[in-house]
Motif scaffolding. Structure first.
Motif, PDB file in Angstrom:
ATOM      1  N   PHE A  63       0.859  -1.190   0.000  1.00 50.89           N
ATOM      2  CA  PHE A  63       0.000   0.000   0.000  1.00 50.89           C
ATOM      3  C   PHE A  63       0.887   1.230   0.000  1.00 50.89           C
ATOM      4  O   PHE A  63       1.920   1.270   0.665  1.00 50.89           O
ATOM      5  N   SER A  64       0.483   2.240  -0.757  1.00 46.95           N
ATOM      6  CA  SER A  64       1.206   3.510  -0.760  1.00 46.95           C
ATOM      7  C   SER A  64       0.216   4.663  -0.869  1.00 46.95           C
ATOM      8  O   SER A  64      -0.749   4.594  -1.632  1.00 46.95           O
ATOM      9  N   PHE A  65       0.482   5.722  -0.114  1.00 46.60           N
ATOM     10  CA  PHE A  65      -0.327   6.931  -0.260  1.00 46.60           C
ATOM     11  C   PHE A  65      -0.082   7.606  -1.605  1.00 46.60           C
ATOM     12  O   PHE A  65      -0.832   8.504  -1.994  1.00 46.60           O
ATOM     13  N   GLN A  66       0.987   7.184  -2.325  1.00 53.45           N
ATOM     14  CA  GLN A  66       1.265   7.747  -3.648  1.00 53.45           C
ATOM     15  C   GLN A  66       0.344   7.178  -4.716  1.00 53.45           C
ATOM     16  O   GLN A  66       0.297   7.688  -5.833  1.00 53.45           O
ATOM     17  N   GLN A  67      -0.341   6.085  -4.394  1.00 51.28           N
ATOM     18  CA  GLN A  67      -1.285   5.497  -5.341  1.00 51.28           C
ATOM     19  C   GLN A  67      -2.557   6.335  -5.313  1.00 51.28           C
ATOM     20  O   GLN A  67      -3.282   6.329  -4.332  1.00 51.28           O
ATOM     21  N   ARG A  68      -2.793   7.055  -6.376  1.00 47.73           N
ATOM     22  CA  ARG A  68      -3.955   7.943  -6.450  1.00 47.73           C
ATOM     23  C   ARG A  68      -4.896   7.478  -7.560  1.00 47.73           C
ATOM     24  O   ARG A  68      -4.433   6.922  -8.552  1.00 47.73           O
ATOM     25  N   PRO A  69      -6.208   7.714  -7.490  1.00 49.24           N
ATOM     26  CA  PRO A  69      -6.856   8.380  -6.363  1.00 49.24           C
ATOM     27  C   PRO A  69      -6.940   7.475  -5.136  1.00 49.24           C
ATOM     28  O   PRO A  69      -6.954   6.251  -5.259  1.00 49.24           O
ATOM     29  N   HIS A  70      -7.004   8.095  -3.969  1.00 51.73           N
ATOM     30  CA  HIS A  70      -7.142   7.350  -2.738  1.00 51.73           C
ATOM     31  C   HIS A  70      -8.536   6.722  -2.640  1.00 51.73           C
ATOM     32  O   HIS A  70      -9.512   7.277  -3.146  1.00 51.73           O
ATOM     33  N   SER A  71      -8.599   5.582  -1.970  1.00 49.93           N
ATOM     34  CA  SER A  71      -9.906   5.065  -1.576  1.00 49.93           C
ATOM     35  C   SER A  71     -10.487   6.029  -0.536  1.00 49.93           C
ATOM     36  O   SER A  71      -9.776   6.871   0.026  1.00 49.93           O
ATOM     37  N   GLU A  72     -11.763   5.876  -0.257  1.00 55.37           N
ATOM     38  CA  GLU A  72     -12.395   6.756   0.729  1.00 55.37           C
ATOM     39  C   GLU A  72     -11.693   6.619   2.087  1.00 55.37           C
ATOM     40  O   GLU A  72     -11.446   7.609   2.779  1.00 55.37           O
ATOM     41  N   PHE A  73     -11.356   5.377   2.454  1.00 52.60           N
ATOM     42  CA  PHE A  73     -10.710   5.138   3.744  1.00 52.60           C
ATOM     43  C   PHE A  73      -9.320   5.757   3.776  1.00 52.60           C
ATOM     44  O   PHE A  73      -8.962   6.459   4.734  1.00 52.60           O
ATOM     45  N   ALA A  74      -8.525   5.514   2.732  1.00 49.32           N
ATOM     46  CA  ALA A  74      -7.167   6.070   2.684  1.00 49.32           C
ATOM     47  C   ALA A  74      -7.207   7.591   2.672  1.00 49.32           C
ATOM     48  O   ALA A  74      -6.353   8.252   3.281  1.00 49.32           O
ATOM     49  N   ALA A  75      -8.200   8.163   1.998  1.00 49.62           N
ATOM     50  CA  ALA A  75      -8.325   9.623   1.941  1.00 49.62           C
ATOM     51  C   ALA A  75      -8.583  10.200   3.336  1.00 49.62           C
ATOM     52  O   ALA A  75      -8.052  11.261   3.693  1.00 49.62           O
ATOM     53  N   GLN A  76      -9.390   9.494   4.137  1.00 47.91           N
ATOM     54  CA  GLN A  76      -9.656   9.958   5.504  1.00 47.91           C
ATOM     55  C   GLN A  76      -8.374   9.946   6.339  1.00 47.91           C
ATOM     56  O   GLN A  76      -8.102  10.890   7.097  1.00 47.91           O
ATOM     57  N   VAL A  77      -7.594   8.869   6.204  1.00 50.83           N
ATOM     58  CA  VAL A  77      -6.359   8.769   6.977  1.00 50.83           C
ATOM     59  C   VAL A  77      -5.358   9.824   6.515  1.00 50.83           C
ATOM     60  O   VAL A  77      -4.697  10.470   7.345  1.00 50.83           O
ATOM     61  N   TRP A  78      -5.239  10.014   5.204  1.00 55.23           N
ATOM     62  CA  TRP A  78      -4.318  11.027   4.698  1.00 55.23           C
ATOM     63  C   TRP A  78      -4.738  12.423   5.183  1.00 55.23           C
ATOM     64  O   TRP A  78      -3.892  13.255   5.529  1.00 55.23           O
ATOM     65  N   GLY A  79      -6.021  12.665   5.230  1.00 52.36           N
ATOM     66  CA  GLY A  79      -6.511  13.950   5.736  1.00 52.36           C
ATOM     67  C   GLY A  79      -6.098  14.174   7.185  1.00 52.36           C
ATOM     68  O   GLY A  79      -5.747  15.293   7.582  1.00 52.36           O
ATOM     69  N   LYS A  80      -6.118  13.093   7.994  1.00 54.81           N
ATOM     70  CA  LYS A  80      -5.685  13.203   9.389  1.00 54.81           C
ATOM     71  C   LYS A  80      -4.188  13.514   9.468  1.00 54.81           C
ATOM     72  O   LYS A  80      -3.753  14.296  10.321  1.00 54.81           O
TER      73      LYS A  80
END
Length: 379
Positions: free
Chosen positions: A253-270
């Motif tokens: 898993f990588s935050f560089q993989q875009r677009p983020h899933s809804e769950f990953a987007a929430q974590v990245w926002g935090k």
């Protein structure tokens, strides 16, 4: 108040330690750092890469009547060396980074160590598979002389199908001159890729030494993920941009993989909200696997706590939490995957019982020019 000790290297490999802390705390913050009326306190314990200092932390943990568990760090040697002590004393240890194969494989059902990270019984296989994909004709192992390096030697040797494949051993704090001599011998013997198991400090010396050799003679580097635990990229960015062929392990898993899933987007926002100073160019964080594993392990830990009636008696609560981890009743959504019973009671017939990730969760990766990490899909 319940305390979570973080036994990690906040000195030489602070990027990994900070990332693990951020990830685990991000999971705890979803519960406002409170479970069943108990506040959860995260306590940094810097062992500086020293196994004896790690043991001292464990002894202090046992004397602390508020200490519930230890979150492990980057280095495997402390947990391999002190594995008997950990399990015999009932120290609940959750590992989000250290990859040494023996760590979770205490030959007894009374096993107190759980890992959500890359596991060296599988890491070497992924590295060798990638070497074959790259059509590497003659791989050479370059391994640190520690229990971590030795466990990788066994796995990589099996994956190569050779009883005594070529290997060079090095000590921590390997310097440039020694690195150049090792590299010269590897090149002279016709090896076209290096299977490297070491951390950021030694990885830096290797990359700088390779950058000083003619391009036609540069071996490719296929590395374990230890290099991503320190301030590695900023120290070798210039050399990497000159065309050095470097790939390394990461979980898939990588935050560089875009677009983020809804769950990953929430974590990245935090992350953006809680740790703005740790986000580089608004795009990525250092040692991202530390955050990802720390976060997922934090959510698994909280799910296990939900199955326990905490008393505030640490011996009871640690044992109950250990049993709950082996028998999670509900799936847990994480960044890497959805964990359905990630752990189970340990037996000799099921040596992966305390491993939350499998070979399918391990990928290879490379650095982008800005220092972010690009994870490659498994072939």
């Amino acid at each position: 108040m319940l305390r979570i000790y973080h036994d990690s290297d906040y000195s030489s490999h602070s990027a990994s330690a900070e990332a693990m802390k951020m990830g685990f705390n991000s999971a705890l913050s979803e519960r406002n750092f409170e479970v069943q009326g108990f506040k959860l306190q995260f306590v940094e314990k810097d062992h500086r890469g020293n196994s004896n200092r790690s043991l001292l932390t464990m002894r202090r943990f046992l004397q602390d009547d508020r200490a519930l568990m230890i979150l492990g760090g980057l280095h495997s040697p402390p947990y391999i060396k002190h594995r008997d002590f950990i399990n015999q004393q009932g120290i609940l240890l959750l590992v989000p980074w250290a990859a040494g194969g023996p760590i979770t494989r205490y030959p007894d059902a009374n096993n107190w160590v759980f890992r959500l990270s890359i596991d060296d019984t599988k890491a070497g296989l992924r590295m060798v598979e990638f070497a074959k994909q790259k059509q590497c004709r003659s791989p050479h192992m370059l391994l640190e002389r520690t229990p971590w390096g030795k466990s990788n030697y066994q796995t990589i040797s099996r994956a190569l199908g050779k009883s005594e494949p070529p290997v060079t051993w090095f000590n921590w704090n390997m310097k440039m001159n020694a690195t150049k001599i090792m590299l010269r011998e590897i090149a002279t013997n016709g090896h076209d890729c290096i299977l490297f198991v070491g951390n950021a400090l030694e990885g830096k010396e290797l990359v700088k030494a390779i950058s000083q050799t003619p391009k036609a003679q540069r071996p490719a580097i296929i590395s374990h993920w230890g290099i991503t635990g320190g301030n590695f990229f900023t120290q070798v960015a210039k050399q990497l941009r000159s065309g050095i062929d470097l790939h390394f392990l990461q979980s898939c898993f990588s935050f560089q993989q875009r677009p983020h899933s809804e769950f990953a987007a929430q974590v990245w926002g935090k992350i953006m909200a809680d740790y703005p100073n740790k986000v580089i160019n608004g795009q990525f964080i250092q040692s991202p696997a530390g955050f990802i594993h720390g976060y997922d392990l934090g959510r698994v830990f909280l799910a296990a706590l939900d199955q326990v009636a905490l008393r505030g008696d640490m011996k009871h609560d640690r044992a109950a939490l250990r049993d709950a981890l082996e028998n999670l009743q509900k799936p847990v959504q994480g960044l890497i995957k959805r964990y359905k019973q990630p752990f189970s009671p340990w037996t000799k017939e099921h040596p992966d019982a305390h491993e939350a990730l499998g070979l399918e969760d391990i990928c290879m990766a490379s650095y982008n020019t800005d220092g972010s990490i690009k994870v490659l899909e498994n072939q």
